[in-house]
Design a protein around this motif. Structure first.
Motif, PDB file in Angstrom:
ATOM      1  N   MET A  81       0.808  -1.186   0.000  1.00 27.08           N
ATOM      2  CA  MET A  81       0.000   0.000   0.000  1.00 27.08           C
ATOM      3  C   MET A  81       0.860   1.263   0.000  1.00 27.08           C
ATOM      4  O   MET A  81       0.540   2.224  -0.687  1.00 27.08           O
ATOM      5  CB  MET A  81      -0.915  -0.049   1.228  1.00 27.08           C
ATOM      6  CG  MET A  81      -1.908   1.059   1.273  1.00 27.08           C
ATOM      7  SD  MET A  81      -3.170   0.710   0.103  1.00 27.08           S
ATOM      8  CE  MET A  81      -4.451   1.643   0.733  1.00 27.08           C
ATOM      9  N   ASP A  82       1.923   1.221   0.789  1.00 29.75           N
ATOM     10  CA  ASP A  82       2.817   2.380   0.824  1.00 29.75           C
ATOM     11  C   ASP A  82       3.452   2.645  -0.541  1.00 29.75           C
ATOM     12  O   ASP A  82       3.677   3.794  -0.902  1.00 29.75           O
ATOM     13  CB  ASP A  82       3.923   2.154   1.862  1.00 29.75           C
ATOM     14  CG  ASP A  82       3.403   2.277   3.285  1.00 29.75           C
ATOM     15  OD1 ASP A  82       2.341   2.893   3.455  1.00 29.75           O
ATOM     16  OD2 ASP A  82       4.073   1.760   4.204  1.00 29.75           O
ATOM     17  N   ASP A  83       3.728   1.580  -1.282  1.00 29.64           N
ATOM     18  CA  ASP A  83       4.314   1.737  -2.612  1.00 29.64           C
ATOM     19  C   ASP A  83       3.349   2.454  -3.548  1.00 29.64           C
ATOM     20  O   ASP A  83       3.759   3.293  -4.352  1.00 29.64           O
ATOM     21  CB  ASP A  83       4.668   0.370  -3.210  1.00 29.64           C
ATOM     22  CG  ASP A  83       5.854  -0.267  -2.511  1.00 29.64           C
ATOM     23  OD1 ASP A  83       6.602   0.465  -1.824  1.00 29.64           O
ATOM     24  OD2 ASP A  83       6.022  -1.489  -2.650  1.00 29.64           O
ATOM     25  N   ILE A  84       2.095   2.149  -3.472  1.00 27.60           N
ATOM     26  CA  ILE A  84       1.089   2.797  -4.316  1.00 27.60           C
ATOM     27  C   ILE A  84       0.991   4.277  -3.969  1.00 27.60           C
ATOM     28  O   ILE A  84       0.957   5.139  -4.845  1.00 27.60           O
ATOM     29  CB  ILE A  84      -0.278   2.106  -4.177  1.00 27.60           C
ATOM     30  CG1 ILE A  84      -0.188   0.683  -4.728  1.00 27.60           C
ATOM     31  CG2 ILE A  84      -1.354   2.884  -4.900  1.00 27.60           C
ATOM     32  CD1 ILE A  84      -1.442  -0.127  -4.524  1.00 27.60           C
ATOM     33  N   VAL A  85       0.973   4.598  -2.706  1.00 27.94           N
ATOM     34  CA  VAL A  85       0.900   5.995  -2.257  1.00 27.94           C
ATOM     35  C   VAL A  85       2.151   6.730  -2.728  1.00 27.94           C
ATOM     36  O   VAL A  85       2.066   7.858  -3.224  1.00 27.94           O
ATOM     37  CB  VAL A  85       0.731   6.071  -0.720  1.00 27.94           C
ATOM     38  CG1 VAL A  85       0.891   7.500  -0.228  1.00 27.94           C
ATOM     39  CG2 VAL A  85      -0.594   5.494  -0.293  1.00 27.94           C
ATOM     40  N   MET A  86       3.312   6.100  -2.590  1.00 30.65           N
ATOM     41  CA  MET A  86       4.560   6.722  -3.023  1.00 30.65           C
ATOM     42  C   MET A  86       4.563   6.952  -4.533  1.00 30.65           C
ATOM     43  O   MET A  86       5.028   7.982  -4.997  1.00 30.65           O
ATOM     44  CB  MET A  86       5.759   5.852  -2.618  1.00 30.65           C
ATOM     45  CG  MET A  86       6.072   5.896  -1.139  1.00 30.65           C
ATOM     46  SD  MET A  86       6.359   7.574  -0.553  1.00 30.65           S
ATOM     47  CE  MET A  86       7.951   7.872  -1.198  1.00 30.65           C
ATOM     48  N   GLU A  92       4.259  10.640  -9.007  1.00 27.09           N
ATOM     49  CA  GLU A  92       3.632  11.066 -10.265  1.00 27.09           C
ATOM     50  C   GLU A  92       3.137  12.500 -10.158  1.00 27.09           C
ATOM     51  O   GLU A  92       3.299  13.302 -11.077  1.00 27.09           O
ATOM     52  CB  GLU A  92       2.480  10.134 -10.634  1.00 27.09           C
ATOM     53  CG  GLU A  92       2.925   8.776 -11.128  1.00 27.09           C
ATOM     54  CD  GLU A  92       1.748   7.833 -11.366  1.00 27.09           C
ATOM     55  OE1 GLU A  92       0.573   8.270 -11.320  1.00 27.09           O
ATOM     56  OE2 GLU A  92       2.014   6.638 -11.598  1.00 27.09           O
ATOM     57  N   LYS A  93       2.500  12.813  -9.037  1.00 24.95           N
ATOM     58  CA  LYS A  93       1.995  14.173  -8.826  1.00 24.95           C
ATOM     59  C   LYS A  93       3.154  15.168  -8.785  1.00 24.95           C
ATOM     60  O   LYS A  93       3.097  16.238  -9.391  1.00 24.95           O
ATOM     61  CB  LYS A  93       1.204  14.211  -7.512  1.00 24.95           C
ATOM     62  CG  LYS A  93       0.199  15.291  -7.416  1.00 24.95           C
ATOM     63  CD  LYS A  93      -0.648  15.101  -6.168  1.00 24.95           C
ATOM     64  CE  LYS A  93      -1.895  15.930  -6.288  1.00 24.95           C
ATOM     65  NZ  LYS A  93      -2.768  15.779  -5.148  1.00 24.95           N
TER      66      LYS A  93
END
Length: 113
Positions: free
Chosen positions: A1-6, A11-12
């Motif tokens: 999950m942390d990887d997705i948030v990172m 990207e942002k």
């Protein structure tokens, strides 16, 4: 999950960075374009002014020589009156003298060749 948030945060961040860089590049290009445009405009204006000045002086000289030729004044007298050397005026004088019926514009075209 942390990887997705990172990944989302990265990207942002990348998108915001690209937008900021694009804006700065656009500003710099606009400034550079304006500077180059001003320089080119100034150079062209100077060249045109020089050409127009030269043409005007030559047309004035042709007009003066034409008036003096109408009065049948010889080249030496015309040169004295214009405070010039006869050999400087000779090419213009010859064309004006040989074409008394031509206009100043026509004589200019002949002299400028």
């Amino acid at each position: 999950m942390d990887d997705i948030v990172m990944e989302i945060v990265q990207e942002k961040f990348d998108r915001k960075l690209k937008e900021a860089v694009d804006r700065e590049v656009k500003k710099k290009v606009e400034i550079a374009t304006e500077e180059v445009t001003q320089q080119v405009t100034q150079q062209v204006t100077q060249q045109v002014t020089k050409q127009v000045t030269q043409k005007t002086k030559l047309m004035d000289l042709i007009a003066l020589i034409q008036k003096k030729c109408i009065k049948n004044k010889p080249l030496s007298v015309i040169a004295d009156e214009l405070e010039a050397e006869p050999n400087e005026l000779l090419p213009v004088y010859n064309i004006v003298f040989q074409n008394p019926d031509k206009s100043i514009d026509e004589l200019y075209s002949m002299v400028a060749k």
